[in-house]
Design a protein around this motif. Structure first.
Motif, mmCIF file in Angstrom:
data_model
loop_
_atom_site.group_PDB
_atom_site.id
_atom_site.type_symbol
_atom_site.label_atom_id
_atom_site.label_comp_id
_atom_site.label_asym_id
_atom_site.label_seq_id
_atom_site.Cartn_x
_atom_site.Cartn_y
_atom_site.Cartn_z
ATOM 1 N N ARG A 42 0.832 -1.190 0.000
ATOM 2 C CA ARG A 42 0.000 0.000 0.000
ATOM 3 C C ARG A 42 0.872 1.247 0.000
ATOM 4 N NH1 ARG A 42 -4.769 1.774 -1.341
ATOM 5 N NH2 ARG A 42 -5.579 -0.257 -0.640
ATOM 6 N N GLU A 43 0.519 2.233 -0.817
ATOM 7 C CA GLU A 43 1.270 3.491 -0.881
ATOM 8 C C GLU A 43 0.314 4.654 -0.655
ATOM 9 O OE1 GLU A 43 3.830 6.168 -4.106
ATOM 10 O OE2 GLU A 43 3.760 3.978 -4.319
ATOM 11 N N VAL A 44 0.698 5.572 0.213
ATOM 12 C CA VAL A 44 -0.065 6.783 0.481
ATOM 13 C C VAL A 44 0.904 7.957 0.490
ATOM 14 C CG1 VAL A 44 -1.464 8.044 2.162
ATOM 15 C CG2 VAL A 44 -1.842 5.588 1.821
ATOM 16 N N ASP A 45 0.696 8.910 -0.417
ATOM 17 C CA ASP A 45 1.557 10.094 -0.513
ATOM 18 C C ASP A 45 3.032 9.720 -0.630
ATOM 19 O OD1 ASP A 45 -0.691 11.745 -0.286
ATOM 20 O OD2 ASP A 45 -0.552 11.808 1.895
ATOM 21 N N GLY A 46 3.299 8.680 -1.396
ATOM 22 C CA GLY A 46 4.682 8.268 -1.617
ATOM 23 C C GLY A 46 5.284 7.456 -0.485
ATOM 24 N N ARG A 47 4.510 7.163 0.543
ATOM 25 C CA ARG A 47 5.012 6.389 1.684
ATOM 26 C C ARG A 47 4.411 4.986 1.664
ATOM 27 N NH1 ARG A 47 3.329 7.847 6.363
ATOM 28 N NH2 ARG A 47 1.516 8.995 5.563
ATOM 29 N N THR A 48 5.221 3.998 1.964
ATOM 30 C CA THR A 48 4.768 2.612 2.027
ATOM 31 C C THR A 48 5.182 2.001 3.364
ATOM 32 O OG1 THR A 48 6.804 1.786 1.019
ATOM 33 C CG2 THR A 48 4.972 2.295 -0.477
ATOM 34 N N PRO A 49 4.517 0.940 3.784
ATOM 35 C CA PRO A 49 4.946 0.253 5.013
ATOM 36 C C PRO A 49 6.226 -0.524 4.754
ATOM 37 C CG PRO A 49 3.180 -0.965 3.977
ATOM 38 C CD PRO A 49 3.324 0.308 3.195
ATOM 39 N N HIS A 50 6.966 -0.783 5.806
ATOM 40 C CA HIS A 50 8.156 -1.631 5.712
ATOM 41 C C HIS A 50 7.743 -3.050 6.054
ATOM 42 C CE1 HIS A 50 11.828 -3.644 7.215
ATOM 43 N NE2 HIS A 50 12.432 -2.942 6.261
ATOM 44 N N PHE A 51 8.085 -4.004 5.177
ATOM 45 C CA PHE A 51 7.694 -5.398 5.374
ATOM 46 C C PHE A 51 8.838 -6.213 5.944
ATOM 47 C CE2 PHE A 51 7.728 -9.794 3.887
ATOM 48 C CZ PHE A 51 6.515 -10.254 4.393
ATOM 49 N N SER A 52 8.509 -7.090 6.909
ATOM 50 C CA SER A 52 9.466 -8.053 7.466
ATOM 51 C C SER A 52 8.855 -9.442 7.403
ATOM 52 C CB SER A 52 9.800 -7.721 8.925
ATOM 53 O OG SER A 52 10.412 -6.454 9.037
ATOM 54 N N PRO A 53 9.614 -10.448 6.961
ATOM 55 C CA PRO A 53 9.101 -11.817 6.960
ATOM 56 C C PRO A 53 9.081 -12.387 8.379
ATOM 57 C CG PRO A 53 11.362 -11.776 6.179
ATOM 58 C CD PRO A 53 10.967 -10.345 6.390
ATOM 59 N N VAL A 54 7.905 -12.665 8.884
ATOM 60 C CA VAL A 54 7.745 -13.162 10.266
ATOM 61 C C VAL A 54 6.579 -14.146 10.292
ATOM 62 C CG1 VAL A 54 7.215 -12.542 12.661
ATOM 63 C CG2 VAL A 54 8.565 -10.984 11.247
ATOM 64 N N ASP A 55 6.780 -15.274 10.944
ATOM 65 C CA ASP A 55 5.684 -16.187 11.238
ATOM 66 C C ASP A 55 5.210 -15.871 12.647
ATOM 67 O OD1 ASP A 55 3.947 -18.257 11.813
ATOM 68 O OD2 ASP A 55 5.218 -19.831 10.973
ATOM 69 N N VAL A 56 4.046 -15.229 12.756
ATOM 70 C CA VAL A 56 3.585 -14.757 14.063
ATOM 71 C C VAL A 56 3.205 -15.888 14.998
ATOM 72 C CG1 VAL A 56 2.844 -12.489 13.267
ATOM 73 C CG2 VAL A 56 1.252 -14.424 13.137
ATOM 74 N N ARG A 57 3.226 -17.130 14.510
ATOM 75 C CA ARG A 57 2.975 -18.276 15.378
ATOM 76 C C ARG A 57 4.232 -18.708 16.120
ATOM 77 N NH1 ARG A 57 0.704 -22.140 10.794
ATOM 78 N NH2 ARG A 57 2.721 -21.426 9.997
ATOM 79 N N GLU A 58 5.349 -18.038 15.816
ATOM 80 C CA GLU A 58 6.624 -18.368 16.441
ATOM 81 C C GLU A 58 7.049 -17.214 17.354
ATOM 82 O OE1 GLU A 58 8.110 -21.191 16.281
ATOM 83 O OE2 GLU A 58 6.807 -22.085 14.755
ATOM 84 N N PRO A 59 7.008 -17.401 18.678
ATOM 85 C CA PRO A 59 7.274 -16.282 19.594
ATOM 86 C C PRO A 59 8.664 -15.680 19.441
ATOM 87 C CG PRO A 59 7.162 -18.376 20.778
ATOM 88 C CD PRO A 59 6.650 -18.631 19.402
ATOM 89 N N ASP A 60 9.678 -16.482 19.133
ATOM 90 C CA ASP A 60 11.023 -15.931 18.977
ATOM 91 C C ASP A 60 11.097 -14.996 17.762
ATOM 92 O OD1 ASP A 60 11.812 -17.348 21.178
ATOM 93 O OD2 ASP A 60 12.792 -18.955 20.050
#
Length: 249
Positions: A42-60
């Protein structure tokens, strides 16, 4: 929300994309995660979120992600537990492992995020928003453990809203039916989707952005005295079944 840092789990598509859009439009810096890289961000006014690969089922993995975000930005203000979902399957058709994975994704992932973000949200007097579902408070045949996990998440919301007060606010957004790219896959063609929408008092599915705007409200100063609450974003819920059989309804 300019200058604030927001985490959104599962923010690359569906409801999460609308949540990301709402926070970007409010001026926030947004960090998202998921098991696979989104096709686009998603882009808004030239800004996008930063993505990180994470499996949220893994607490570490969750803990490492949160620490990385805080290291890069120096702060954390909002965490949105959006990751979730479940394939349709009758309860007896699912194995114990299948049901455990559904619970891990829809409930335990939020527990892991809460544990990781708590000290940082306490420093910033921030907030956490949990995305739950109408399935938490009505029968959910075909997604029984999903509904049970969302009910647990609503209970966790109320408990942490009390435990973490007054430094950190914790609220939930309970979604009804939301129009996402996967809606037709789940409900059928456009005609079938329209028939399902007719069961909603407002007559339409919510948009992902409408869900996101409520998240922004709950994590903003406008909601400063709201904690432990569940806000319904469901267009009025579902039309009671008995009305279909009432002549004058």
């Amino acid at each position: 929300m300019s200058g604030q840092v927001v985490l959104v789990t599962g923010g690359g598509r569906g409801v999460g994309d609308g949540i990301v859009q709402a926070y970007l439009e409010a001026g926030a810096t947004v960090e998202i995660c998921g098991r696979s890289t989104p096709d686009s961000l998603r882009e808004v006014d030239g800004r996008t979120p930063h993505f990180s690969p994470v499996d949220v089922r893994e607490p570490d993995q969750v803990a490492s992600w949160v620490e990385d975000v805080v290291r890069r930005h120096g702060r954390l203000d909002v965490a949105v537990n959006n990751a979730g979902g479940a394939p349709f399957a009758q309860f007896d058709a699912g194995s114990a492992r299948f049901h455990a994975k559904v619970n891990d994704l829809n409930f335990m992932s939020a527990v892991y995020v809460a544990l990781a973000v708590r000290p940082h949200l306490r420093t910033s007097n921030g907030s956490m928003v949990n995305i739950t579902s109408i399935s938490a408070r009505r029968p959910s045949p075909g997604t029984a453990v999903y509904g049970a996990a969302k009910a647990a998440l609503e209970s966790l919301t109320a408990s942490l809203g009390t435990e973490w007060a007054p430094e950190v606010r914790v609220n939930a957004v309970s979604c009804g039916l939301v129009a996402t790219p996967g809606s037709t896959d789940h409900y059928g063609d456009a005609d079938q989707v329209a028939r399902v929408a007719a069961t909603i008092p407002r007559g339409v599915f919510a948009s992902p952005l409408e869900v996101g705007q409520v998240c922004v409200f709950l994590s903003s100063p406008l909601a400063s005295h709201i904690t432990g609450a569940v806000v319904n974003v469901d267009g009025g819920g579902e039309v009671p079944a008995f009305l279909q059989h009432t002549p004058n309804a």
